[in-house]
Design a protein around this motif. Sequence first.
Motif, mmCIF file in Angstrom:
data_model
loop_
_atom_site.group_PDB
_atom_site.id
_atom_site.type_symbol
_atom_site.label_atom_id
_atom_site.label_comp_id
_atom_site.label_asym_id
_atom_site.label_seq_id
_atom_site.Cartn_x
_atom_site.Cartn_y
_atom_site.Cartn_z
ATOM 1 N N MET A 9 0.834 -1.210 0.000
ATOM 2 C CA MET A 9 0.000 0.000 0.000
ATOM 3 C C MET A 9 0.863 1.252 0.000
ATOM 4 O O MET A 9 0.610 2.188 -0.760
ATOM 5 C CB MET A 9 -0.952 0.013 1.194
ATOM 6 C CG MET A 9 -1.869 1.243 1.173
ATOM 7 S SD MET A 9 -2.992 1.277 2.578
ATOM 8 C CE MET A 9 -3.849 2.810 2.262
ATOM 9 N N LEU A 10 1.905 1.261 0.844
ATOM 10 C CA LEU A 10 2.756 2.451 0.902
ATOM 11 C C LEU A 10 3.511 2.629 -0.419
ATOM 12 O O LEU A 10 3.621 3.738 -0.946
ATOM 13 C CB LEU A 10 3.732 2.353 2.080
ATOM 14 C CG LEU A 10 4.440 3.669 2.429
ATOM 15 C CD1 LEU A 10 3.436 4.748 2.846
ATOM 16 C CD2 LEU A 10 5.464 3.464 3.544
ATOM 17 N N SER A 152 -1.985 -4.136 -3.176
ATOM 18 C CA SER A 152 -2.692 -3.896 -1.916
ATOM 19 C C SER A 152 -4.199 -3.933 -2.174
ATOM 20 O O SER A 152 -4.675 -3.410 -3.185
ATOM 21 C CB SER A 152 -2.285 -2.524 -1.384
ATOM 22 O OG SER A 152 -3.150 -2.139 -0.351
ATOM 23 N N THR A 156 -5.397 2.657 -4.059
ATOM 24 C CA THR A 156 -4.757 3.961 -3.817
ATOM 25 C C THR A 156 -4.412 4.638 -5.135
ATOM 26 O O THR A 156 -5.094 5.544 -5.569
ATOM 27 C CB THR A 156 -3.483 3.806 -2.952
ATOM 28 O OG1 THR A 156 -2.613 2.837 -3.559
ATOM 29 C CG2 THR A 156 -3.828 3.405 -1.541
ATOM 30 N N LYS A 232 -11.065 4.295 3.289
ATOM 31 C CA LYS A 232 -9.688 3.808 3.444
ATOM 32 C C LYS A 232 -9.398 3.592 4.918
ATOM 33 O O LYS A 232 -8.822 2.593 5.318
ATOM 34 C CB LYS A 232 -8.726 4.829 2.847
ATOM 35 C CG LYS A 232 -7.573 4.263 2.132
ATOM 36 C CD LYS A 232 -7.774 3.940 0.668
ATOM 37 C CE LYS A 232 -8.976 3.113 0.340
ATOM 38 N NZ LYS A 232 -9.157 2.867 -1.093
ATOM 39 N N GLN A 328 -4.804 9.146 2.370
ATOM 40 C CA GLN A 328 -4.226 7.795 2.242
ATOM 41 C C GLN A 328 -3.135 7.598 3.281
ATOM 42 O O GLN A 328 -3.061 6.552 3.944
ATOM 43 C CB GLN A 328 -3.611 7.613 0.848
ATOM 44 C CG GLN A 328 -4.608 7.591 -0.295
ATOM 45 C CD GLN A 328 -3.912 7.681 -1.657
ATOM 46 O OE1 GLN A 328 -2.767 8.126 -1.759
ATOM 47 N NE2 GLN A 328 -4.610 7.268 -2.697
ATOM 48 N N TYR A 332 -2.938 5.032 6.331
ATOM 49 C CA TYR A 332 -1.825 4.085 6.357
ATOM 50 C C TYR A 332 -1.096 4.135 7.706
ATOM 51 O O TYR A 332 -0.864 3.104 8.336
ATOM 52 C CB TYR A 332 -0.831 4.352 5.210
ATOM 53 C CG TYR A 332 0.373 3.449 5.319
ATOM 54 C CD1 TYR A 332 0.333 2.147 4.836
ATOM 55 C CD2 TYR A 332 1.531 3.869 5.998
ATOM 56 C CE1 TYR A 332 1.411 1.284 4.991
ATOM 57 C CE2 TYR A 332 2.613 3.016 6.163
ATOM 58 C CZ TYR A 332 2.546 1.730 5.658
ATOM 59 O OH TYR A 332 3.598 0.880 5.839
ATOM 60 N N ASN A 336 -0.780 1.363 10.578
ATOM 61 C CA ASN A 336 0.570 0.924 10.926
ATOM 62 C C ASN A 336 0.779 0.960 12.441
ATOM 63 O O ASN A 336 1.303 0.017 13.043
ATOM 64 C CB ASN A 336 1.559 1.835 10.189
ATOM 65 C CG ASN A 336 2.968 1.296 10.206
ATOM 66 O OD1 ASN A 336 3.645 1.409 11.219
ATOM 67 N ND2 ASN A 336 3.399 0.678 9.122
ATOM 68 N N ILE A 342 -2.002 -4.499 6.772
ATOM 69 C CA ILE A 342 -2.448 -3.421 5.885
ATOM 70 C C ILE A 342 -2.781 -3.876 4.465
ATOM 71 O O ILE A 342 -3.782 -3.448 3.896
ATOM 72 C CB ILE A 342 -1.377 -2.303 5.885
ATOM 73 C CG1 ILE A 342 -1.358 -1.657 7.277
ATOM 74 C CG2 ILE A 342 -1.634 -1.276 4.779
ATOM 75 C CD1 ILE A 342 -0.334 -0.574 7.474
#
Length: 355
Positions: A9-10, A152, A156, A232, A328, A332, A336, A342
Amino acid sequence: GKSGYDHYMLKEIYEQPQAVRQATRGRVSELDGSIELSAVPESIRREAERVQFVGCGTSYYAMSYAASLFRERGIPAAAFVASEYETERVPITEDTIVIGVTQSGETADTLSALRDANGAGATTLAVTNVVGSSAARECDAAVYIRAGPEISVAATKSFASQLATLSMIASVLADGIERPFLEAIRDLPAQIQRVLDHSNAREVAEEMVDSDAYFFVGRQYQHPVALEGALKMKEITYEHAEGFPAGELKHGPLALVTERTPVVALLTGTDAVVEKTLGNVKEVEARGAPVVAVTDDPDGVDHVADHVLEVPDTHRYLEPVLTNVQLQLLAYWTANLLDRPIDKPRNLAKSVTVE
Ligand code: F6R
């Protein structure tokens, strides 16, 4: 692989400058100030009398944004949740264009709505990330958002690419393309990069992480972004999050607002939109809610904001892409801190192939 990031995702959040660059590549001509999307057939350009969008989840929010933008540009348009489209019995004529927005191109609800539309004689267009997907094959034509693979489960970069692509389609269908918009879409990847390089969303997440619920509010083009920010947040943190049009707060949700429910306010748009949203924010501030302002004008929100997530100035039509990056990152970093899985949230699948 994850290229050194802890989660896909990141990585995908950080790939957004590239994703948006790809979406615009070869499509925006600065020389003659035009946008070329050859995949949008002439028939659609001529007949853009009435547009209906169908899609689900994050794609539904992208097309809700697009429907507002189409309307501002003089094209009557409405967005429908794909799973409600059939039972809502939306009138379709041969002049109706139905645009299915689906990142995967395989979402059963969206495919079913597109089949209905085709059956009723509409002209159909797929806006999708996957070449040769079921949606692309079902429709008369397809425009690709070119986001690249998204692993993910939480969407995103595909959302950013959808917004950019849909804003270009609006320009193709509407008469007259303004140079400021073209310049802004050309500069958008660099603007996204600035948000990524300077975001303090991690610090804000640390301040807010023990809250009871998270609310997101915005008006006009930021209304779908508020809904997307909340989606999200709930998907990857498992915390309660809701998005509202800012004006709706006082019609009910305000009863939930306490000093333990941060309110994330999207404060961009015309002066009138920002003024009205600020008015709504004052209502939650008076109840003690921590206010997180997402803004291109930190000085202008200083009096109400506990935290500021800044975005650079851009064209009004493209502000949602930038504010959404901050949301986002907020989701995230909150997930985390809570040590959630995630990339693969419980109960969710990347592509939903049942109705
Ligand atoms: C949210 C998310 C989902 C999808 C929805 C539609 O992060 O990913 O809400 O947006 O399932 O998927 P597509 O765009 O593939 O039709």
